[in-house]
Design a protein around this motif. Structure first.
Motif, PDB file in Angstrom:
ATOM      1  N   ASP A 257      60.973  53.020  87.946  1.00  0.00           N
ATOM      2  CA  ASP A 257      60.524  51.867  88.727  1.00  0.00           C
ATOM      3  C   ASP A 257      61.571  50.756  88.790  1.00  0.00           C
ATOM      4  O   ASP A 257      61.317  49.682  89.320  1.00  0.00           O
ATOM      5  CB  ASP A 257      59.202  51.319  88.179  1.00  0.00           C
ATOM      6  CG  ASP A 257      59.308  50.782  86.751  1.00  0.00           C
ATOM      7  OD1 ASP A 257      60.422  50.770  86.176  1.00  0.00           O
ATOM      8  OD2 ASP A 257      58.251  50.386  86.213  1.00  0.00           O
ATOM      9  N   GLY A 258      62.757  51.014  88.249  1.00  0.00           N
ATOM     10  CA  GLY A 258      63.837  50.028  88.312  1.00  0.00           C
ATOM     11  C   GLY A 258      63.903  49.085  87.131  1.00  0.00           C
ATOM     12  O   GLY A 258      64.864  48.332  86.994  1.00  0.00           O
ATOM     13  N   ARG A 259      62.924  49.109  86.271  1.00  0.00           N
ATOM     14  CA  ARG A 259      62.968  48.253  85.083  1.00  0.00           C
ATOM     15  C   ARG A 259      63.980  48.807  84.097  1.00  0.00           C
ATOM     16  O   ARG A 259      64.291  49.993  84.114  1.00  0.00           O
ATOM     17  CB  ARG A 259      61.590  48.157  84.445  1.00  0.00           C
ATOM     18  CG  ARG A 259      60.575  47.509  85.381  1.00  0.00           C
ATOM     19  CD  ARG A 259      59.241  47.420  84.713  1.00  0.00           C
ATOM     20  NE  ARG A 259      59.326  46.417  83.656  1.00  0.00           N
ATOM     21  CZ  ARG A 259      58.551  45.355  83.574  1.00  0.00           C
ATOM     22  NH1 ARG A 259      57.644  45.138  84.485  1.00  0.00           N
ATOM     23  NH2 ARG A 259      58.678  44.501  82.591  1.00  0.00           N
ATOM     24  N   TYR A 260      64.484  47.945  83.240  1.00  0.00           N
ATOM     25  CA  TYR A 260      65.447  48.398  82.245  1.00  0.00           C
ATOM     26  C   TYR A 260      65.299  47.613  80.956  1.00  0.00           C
ATOM     27  O   TYR A 260      64.705  46.535  80.927  1.00  0.00           O
ATOM     28  CB  TYR A 260      66.880  48.297  82.769  1.00  0.00           C
ATOM     29  CG  TYR A 260      67.397  46.883  82.913  1.00  0.00           C
ATOM     30  CD1 TYR A 260      68.096  46.285  81.875  1.00  0.00           C
ATOM     31  CD2 TYR A 260      67.175  46.149  84.071  1.00  0.00           C
ATOM     32  CE1 TYR A 260      68.557  44.979  81.987  1.00  0.00           C
ATOM     33  CE2 TYR A 260      67.636  44.857  84.195  1.00  0.00           C
ATOM     34  CZ  TYR A 260      68.324  44.274  83.152  1.00  0.00           C
ATOM     35  OH  TYR A 260      68.772  42.983  83.269  1.00  0.00           O
ATOM     36  N   VAL A 261      65.823  48.198  79.899  1.00  0.00           N
ATOM     37  CA  VAL A 261      65.932  47.526  78.605  1.00  0.00           C
ATOM     38  C   VAL A 261      67.400  47.579  78.205  1.00  0.00           C
ATOM     39  O   VAL A 261      68.153  48.440  78.664  1.00  0.00           O
ATOM     40  CB  VAL A 261      65.040  48.175  77.520  1.00  0.00           C
ATOM     41  CG1 VAL A 261      63.574  47.947  77.828  1.00  0.00           C
ATOM     42  CG2 VAL A 261      65.332  49.655  77.373  1.00  0.00           C
ATOM     43  N   SER A 262      67.793  46.663  77.355  1.00  0.00           N
ATOM     44  CA  SER A 262      69.179  46.576  76.916  1.00  0.00           C
ATOM     45  C   SER A 262      69.233  46.686  75.401  1.00  0.00           C
ATOM     46  O   SER A 262      68.448  46.051  74.696  1.00  0.00           O
ATOM     47  CB  SER A 262      69.773  45.236  77.362  1.00  0.00           C
ATOM     48  OG  SER A 262      71.061  45.078  76.824  1.00  0.00           O
ATOM     49  N   TYR A 263      70.142  47.530  74.911  1.00  0.00           N
ATOM     50  CA  TYR A 263      70.373  47.697  73.485  1.00  0.00           C
ATOM     51  C   TYR A 263      71.869  47.621  73.219  1.00  0.00           C
ATOM     52  O   TYR A 263      72.664  47.917  74.100  1.00  0.00           O
ATOM     53  CB  TYR A 263      69.915  49.081  72.998  1.00  0.00           C
ATOM     54  CG  TYR A 263      68.456  49.364  73.175  1.00  0.00           C
ATOM     55  CD1 TYR A 263      67.519  48.904  72.259  1.00  0.00           C
ATOM     56  CD2 TYR A 263      68.005  50.126  74.248  1.00  0.00           C
ATOM     57  CE1 TYR A 263      66.162  49.182  72.415  1.00  0.00           C
ATOM     58  CE2 TYR A 263      66.659  50.409  74.416  1.00  0.00           C
ATOM     59  CZ  TYR A 263      65.747  49.939  73.494  1.00  0.00           C
ATOM     60  OH  TYR A 263      64.420  50.217  73.650  1.00  0.00           O
ATOM     61  N   ARG A 264      72.231  47.258  72.016  1.00  0.00           N
ATOM     62  CA  ARG A 264      73.604  47.487  71.565  1.00  0.00           C
ATOM     63  C   ARG A 264      73.640  48.911  71.037  1.00  0.00           C
ATOM     64  O   ARG A 264      72.667  49.391  70.441  1.00  0.00           O
ATOM     65  CB  ARG A 264      73.982  46.517  70.442  1.00  0.00           C
ATOM     66  CG  ARG A 264      74.412  45.159  70.921  1.00  0.00           C
ATOM     67  CD  ARG A 264      75.033  44.315  69.794  1.00  0.00           C
ATOM     68  NE  ARG A 264      74.693  44.719  68.445  1.00  0.00           N
ATOM     69  CZ  ARG A 264      73.681  44.224  67.734  1.00  0.00           C
ATOM     70  NH1 ARG A 264      72.891  43.299  68.240  1.00  0.00           N
ATOM     71  NH2 ARG A 264      73.460  44.649  66.511  1.00  0.00           N
ATOM     72  N   LEU A 265      74.737  49.585  71.251  1.00  0.00           N
ATOM     73  CA  LEU A 265      74.836  50.971  70.812  1.00  0.00           C
ATOM     74  C   LEU A 265      74.575  51.111  69.319  1.00  0.00           C
ATOM     75  O   LEU A 265      73.914  52.053  68.883  1.00  0.00           O
ATOM     76  CB  LEU A 265      76.208  51.547  71.173  1.00  0.00           C
ATOM     77  CG  LEU A 265      76.416  53.025  70.885  1.00  0.00           C
ATOM     78  CD1 LEU A 265      75.362  53.886  71.560  1.00  0.00           C
ATOM     79  CD2 LEU A 265      77.797  53.444  71.319  1.00  0.00           C
ATOM     80  N   ASP A 266      75.024  50.145  68.524  1.00  0.00           N
ATOM     81  CA  ASP A 266      74.788  50.247  67.080  1.00  0.00           C
ATOM     82  C   ASP A 266      73.312  50.098  66.712  1.00  0.00           C
ATOM     83  O   ASP A 266      72.898  50.471  65.624  1.00  0.00           O
ATOM     84  CB  ASP A 266      75.678  49.305  66.276  1.00  0.00           C
ATOM     85  CG  ASP A 266      75.586  47.853  66.694  1.00  0.00           C
ATOM     86  OD1 ASP A 266      74.705  47.488  67.504  1.00  0.00           O
ATOM     87  OD2 ASP A 266      76.423  47.071  66.217  1.00  0.00           O
ATOM     88  N   GLN A 267      72.479  49.588  67.638  1.00  0.00           N
ATOM     89  CA  GLN A 267      71.032  49.586  67.417  1.00  0.00           C
ATOM     90  C   GLN A 267      70.460  50.977  67.649  1.00  0.00           C
ATOM     91  O   GLN A 267      69.524  51.390  66.958  1.00  0.00           O
ATOM     92  CB  GLN A 267      70.338  48.606  68.367  1.00  0.00           C
ATOM     93  CG  GLN A 267      70.627  47.153  68.099  1.00  0.00           C
ATOM     94  CD  GLN A 267      69.994  46.272  69.153  1.00  0.00           C
ATOM     95  OE1 GLN A 267      70.338  46.363  70.328  1.00  0.00           O
ATOM     96  NE2 GLN A 267      69.060  45.447  68.738  1.00  0.00           N
ATOM     97  N   LEU A 268      70.984  51.677  68.645  1.00  0.00           N
ATOM     98  CA  LEU A 268      70.508  53.026  68.957  1.00  0.00           C
ATOM     99  C   LEU A 268      71.062  54.064  67.989  1.00  0.00           C
ATOM    100  O   LEU A 268      70.496  55.140  67.828  1.00  0.00           O
ATOM    101  CB  LEU A 268      70.920  53.414  70.384  1.00  0.00           C
ATOM    102  CG  LEU A 268      70.303  52.598  71.510  1.00  0.00           C
ATOM    103  CD1 LEU A 268      70.897  53.016  72.844  1.00  0.00           C
ATOM    104  CD2 LEU A 268      68.787  52.765  71.518  1.00  0.00           C
ATOM    105  N   MET A 269      72.183  53.763  67.364  1.00  0.00           N
ATOM    106  CA  MET A 269      72.859  54.699  66.452  1.00  0.00           C
ATOM    107  C   MET A 269      73.211  53.947  65.175  1.00  0.00           C
ATOM    108  O   MET A 269      74.379  53.652  64.906  1.00  0.00           O
ATOM    109  CB  MET A 269      74.116  55.240  67.135  1.00  0.00           C
ATOM    110  CG  MET A 269      74.819  56.337  66.411  1.00  0.00           C
ATOM    111  SD  MET A 269      73.891  57.846  66.585  1.00  0.00           S
ATOM    112  CE  MET A 269      75.002  58.983  65.830  1.00  0.00           C
TER     113      MET A 269
END
Length: 71
Positions: A53-65
């Motif tokens: 639907d075009g929405r997005y979230v933003s993470y820093r890579l070190d948060q995801l890994m």
């Protein structure tokens, strides 16, 4: 990873942001292998994850890994 490999093969070594886009109902996040690969070049890079639907979230890579394999 393909986008990263292409950029690296053309001499790029610094990355600030990448967008991972999908058409589904859930946010499209990079897989573990891609997270590890990107971490080796830009551990604190911003990762934008979209959904259909075009929405997005933003993470820093070190948060995801948070616990990458390190050399």
């Amino acid at each position: 990873r393909t986008a990263f490999v292409k950029a690296i093969s053309e001499g790029k070594r610094e990355f600030r942001r990448i967008a991972i886009s999908g058409e589904g109902a859930n946010y499209c996040l990079p897989c573990g292998a891609c997270r590890q690969f990107m971490h080796e070049f830009a551990p604190s890079m911003e990762v934008l994850c979209t959904r259909g639907d075009g929405r997005y979230v933003s993470y820093r890579l070190d948060q995801l890994m948070p616990y990458p394999f390190e050399l």
